[in-house]
Design a protein around this motif. Structure first.
Motif, mmCIF file in Angstrom:
data_model
loop_
_atom_site.group_PDB
_atom_site.id
_atom_site.type_symbol
_atom_site.label_atom_id
_atom_site.label_comp_id
_atom_site.label_asym_id
_atom_site.label_seq_id
_atom_site.Cartn_x
_atom_site.Cartn_y
_atom_site.Cartn_z
ATOM 1 N N THR A 51 0.842 -1.188 -0.006
ATOM 2 C CA THR A 51 0.033 -0.023 0.089
ATOM 3 C C THR A 51 0.949 1.096 0.018
ATOM 4 O O THR A 51 1.988 1.156 0.598
ATOM 5 N N THR A 52 0.492 2.210 -0.688
ATOM 6 C CA THR A 52 1.222 3.588 -0.510
ATOM 7 C C THR A 52 0.254 4.765 -0.592
ATOM 8 O O THR A 52 -0.694 4.701 -1.015
ATOM 9 N N ASP A 53 0.720 5.753 -0.277
ATOM 10 C CA ASP A 53 -0.137 7.118 -0.163
ATOM 11 C C ASP A 53 0.749 7.828 -1.148
ATOM 12 O O ASP A 53 0.334 9.130 -1.260
ATOM 13 N N SER A 54 1.548 7.537 -2.085
ATOM 14 C CA SER A 54 2.292 8.268 -2.842
ATOM 15 C C SER A 54 1.502 8.719 -4.011
ATOM 16 O O SER A 54 0.529 7.925 -4.489
ATOM 17 N N SER A 55 1.335 10.006 -4.570
ATOM 18 C CA SER A 55 0.706 10.444 -5.744
ATOM 19 C C SER A 55 1.075 9.944 -7.108
ATOM 20 O O SER A 55 0.642 10.307 -8.191
ATOM 21 N N SER A 56 2.306 9.212 -6.983
ATOM 22 C CA SER A 56 2.808 8.748 -8.375
ATOM 23 C C SER A 56 2.251 7.837 -8.988
ATOM 24 O O SER A 56 1.100 7.210 -8.439
ATOM 25 N N THR A 57 2.195 7.953 -10.335
ATOM 26 C CA THR A 57 1.201 6.813 -11.001
ATOM 27 C C THR A 57 2.091 5.756 -11.916
ATOM 28 O O THR A 57 1.908 5.118 -12.576
ATOM 29 N N ASN A 58 3.429 6.305 -11.855
ATOM 30 C CA ASN A 58 4.317 5.291 -12.538
ATOM 31 C C ASN A 58 5.274 4.712 -11.646
ATOM 32 O O ASN A 58 6.512 5.354 -11.292
ATOM 33 N N PHE A 59 5.104 3.401 -11.132
ATOM 34 C CA PHE A 59 5.810 2.830 -9.931
ATOM 35 C C PHE A 59 6.980 1.730 -10.764
ATOM 36 O O PHE A 59 6.341 1.044 -11.875
ATOM 37 N N THR A 60 7.893 1.408 -10.187
ATOM 38 C CA THR A 60 8.925 0.361 -10.469
ATOM 39 C C THR A 60 9.077 -0.437 -9.306
ATOM 40 O O THR A 60 8.834 0.159 -8.089
ATOM 41 N N TYR A 61 9.272 -1.566 -9.207
ATOM 42 C CA TYR A 61 9.333 -2.646 -8.034
ATOM 43 C C TYR A 61 10.630 -3.488 -7.961
ATOM 44 O O TYR A 61 10.914 -3.735 -9.087
ATOM 45 N N ALA A 62 10.921 -3.518 -6.898
ATOM 46 C CA ALA A 62 12.251 -4.398 -6.563
ATOM 47 C C ALA A 62 12.029 -5.023 -5.207
ATOM 48 O O ALA A 62 12.246 -4.482 -4.091
ATOM 49 N N TRP A 63 11.400 -6.339 -5.295
ATOM 50 C CA TRP A 63 11.510 -7.058 -3.977
ATOM 51 C C TRP A 63 12.545 -7.816 -3.647
ATOM 52 O O TRP A 63 13.250 -8.416 -4.370
ATOM 53 N N ILE A 64 12.709 -7.875 -2.315
ATOM 54 C CA ILE A 64 13.920 -9.064 -1.995
ATOM 55 C C ILE A 64 13.643 -9.499 -0.625
ATOM 56 O O ILE A 64 12.640 -9.209 -0.041
ATOM 57 N N LEU A 65 14.298 -10.533 -0.001
ATOM 58 C CA LEU A 65 14.058 -11.159 1.154
ATOM 59 C C LEU A 65 15.379 -10.681 2.157
ATOM 60 O O LEU A 65 16.470 -10.718 1.536
#
Length: 108
Positions: A51-65
């Motif tokens: 979840t995010t409250d960022s107003s951005s509409t262009n996200f990139t994702y980088a998941w790690i453990l």
């Protein structure tokens, strides 16, 4: 002389105001949080989102453990809006997302 002092004060105030505006435009905005099960069983696959409250509409994702004592690993891609984690055994793991936004990266 008094006019010169006023001009200098006015210039300094304008410079300060511009610095505040520029900093506001270039600073990162928003927060985010990883969402998913906090207690999982060995031998299961679990899905995590954010979840995010960022107003951005262009996200990139980088998941790690991290802190992985459960032999957990990512099933599939790490650059999607969600991630699937398989927990091989009992233990703990932490899921972290670096969410790239128009205003800078957020760490969830």
């Amino acid at each position: 002389m008094k006019t010169g002092v006023r001009l200098v004060r006015t210039a300094l105030l304008l410079l300060f105001a511009c610095c505040l505006c520029w900093g506001g435009l270039s600073s990162r905005t928003g927060t985010c949080q990883v969402v998913g099960d906090s207690a999982v069983c060995a031998g299961t696959t679990n899905t995590y989102t954010h979840t995010t409250d960022s107003s951005s509409t262009n996200f990139t994702y980088a998941w790690i453990l991290s802190t992985n004592t459960a032999g957990a690993f990512v099933v599939g891609d790490t650059n999607l809006p969600y991630v699937e984690i398989f927990s091989e055994s009992n233990g703990v793991y932490a899921v972290q997302l670096t969410l790239g936004t128009d205003g800078g990266d957020l760490i969830c």
